[in-house]
Write a protein that holds these residues in place. Sequence first.
Motif, mmCIF file in Angstrom:
data_model
loop_
_atom_site.group_PDB
_atom_site.id
_atom_site.type_symbol
_atom_site.label_atom_id
_atom_site.label_comp_id
_atom_site.label_asym_id
_atom_site.label_seq_id
_atom_site.Cartn_x
_atom_site.Cartn_y
_atom_site.Cartn_z
ATOM 1 N N SER A 33 -3.013 13.148 9.560
ATOM 2 C CA SER A 33 -2.967 11.692 9.654
ATOM 3 C C SER A 33 -2.571 11.104 8.299
ATOM 4 C CB SER A 33 -4.333 11.176 10.097
ATOM 5 O OG SER A 33 -4.310 9.781 10.285
ATOM 6 N N LEU A 34 -2.561 9.792 8.227
ATOM 7 C CA LEU A 34 -2.203 9.109 6.987
ATOM 8 C C LEU A 34 -3.446 8.862 6.146
ATOM 9 C CD1 LEU A 34 0.090 8.259 9.130
ATOM 10 C CD2 LEU A 34 0.546 6.423 7.512
ATOM 11 N N LEU A 92 -4.693 6.760 2.620
ATOM 12 C CA LEU A 92 -4.326 5.742 1.644
ATOM 13 C C LEU A 92 -4.449 6.301 0.237
ATOM 14 C CD1 LEU A 92 -3.596 2.757 1.076
ATOM 15 C CD2 LEU A 92 -6.048 2.271 1.056
ATOM 16 N N TYR A 126 0.750 5.354 1.152
ATOM 17 C CA TYR A 126 0.041 6.340 1.955
ATOM 18 C C TYR A 126 0.699 7.710 1.783
ATOM 19 C CZ TYR A 126 -2.721 2.944 4.612
ATOM 20 O OH TYR A 126 -3.624 1.987 4.987
ATOM 21 N N PHE A 186 0.842 -1.193 0.000
ATOM 22 C CA PHE A 186 0.000 0.000 0.000
ATOM 23 C C PHE A 186 0.886 1.255 0.000
ATOM 24 C CE2 PHE A 186 -3.829 -2.350 1.075
ATOM 25 C CZ PHE A 186 -3.352 -3.428 1.792
ATOM 26 N N LEU A 196 4.595 7.051 2.359
ATOM 27 C CA LEU A 196 4.996 5.811 3.019
ATOM 28 C C LEU A 196 4.423 4.601 2.297
ATOM 29 C CD1 LEU A 196 3.838 7.862 5.704
ATOM 30 C CD2 LEU A 196 5.564 6.352 6.667
ATOM 31 N N GLU A 208 -7.706 5.083 -4.348
ATOM 32 C CA GLU A 208 -8.756 5.586 -3.464
ATOM 33 C C GLU A 208 -9.352 6.860 -4.057
ATOM 34 O OE1 GLU A 208 -9.796 3.836 -0.637
ATOM 35 O OE2 GLU A 208 -8.505 2.406 -1.697
ATOM 36 N N GLN A 254 1.054 11.416 3.980
ATOM 37 C CA GLN A 254 0.830 12.125 5.237
ATOM 38 C C GLN A 254 1.188 13.596 5.017
ATOM 39 O OE1 GLN A 254 3.189 10.995 8.669
ATOM 40 N NE2 GLN A 254 1.559 11.609 10.065
#
Lengths: 111, 110
Positions: A42-43, A45, A35, A33, A92, A58, A37
Motif C-alpha cells: 500500500s501507500l 506517507l 508517498y 504530500f 507519488l 512521518e 509505494q
Amino acid sequence: SAVISQKPSRDICQRGTSLTIQCQVDSQVTMMFWYRQQPGQSLTLIATANQGSEATYESGFVIDKFPISRPNLTFSTLTVSNLSPEDSSIYLCSVLPGGYTFGSGTRLTVV
Amino acid sequence: GIQVEQSPPDLILQEGANSTLRCNFSDSVNNLQWFHQNPWGQLINLFYIPSGTKQNGRLSATTVATERYSLLYISSSQTTDSGVYFCAVEDLSGTYKYIFGTGTRLKVLA
C-alpha cells in the motif's frame, strides 16, 4: 481538480547515488504530500511538504534520506539519497484541496 | 494510529459479475476516499465519501462512519476494472494526512 505533472516517470539508478523527483501543479494548492509505494504494498506517507518551511516527516522517514523542497504553492521536489535496492518503489506526490489528487508516480529501480 | 483493513485482499471475477469491497477503520475519521490504481500505477480518485452513499455509473460506495466501515460496489464488472482498490482515511489530527488501507487486488477475466 488540480492537474499534477510528476517527473521523471521512471528511472534506473546505481546504488549510492540520488534521484530528485519533481511535482508541478497547474494551480496553487495548500497541501502537498509525498508517498512511497513499495512493490506489492500500500501507500505510506513520507512527509508533508510545507511552503517556505521544512517538511514534516512521518515516523521512519528522515530529512537526510528524503530531503524535500517546496519553494512555492505549485512546485515541490523529493530527493531520495544514498540509494539502495530497498529504495526501489513508486514515489507519488499528492495535493489538496478538493480531495486527494495524485501525480502519475515515479517508478524507481535501484541496481 | 488508525488501522485501515480491506477485504478481500484478492478477488477474481468473470466479466459481468458484481462485487463488494470492504474497508474497516479502527477509529473515527474526518474523511474517506476510494481509489483505483490501474495496472500502470496511476491512482484515480473514485469517491470522496466521509458518510452516506454515492453512485457513479457502475460504481457506488457507502460509508457508515458510526460503525467505521465503507463499502465499494462494482456492478457488471469489465476487464478495465482490474487493478488495486484502496480506501484512505483522514484522521482527526487536522493535518489532512491520509492513511491508506491494505488494498484489494481485483482481476476481471474476459
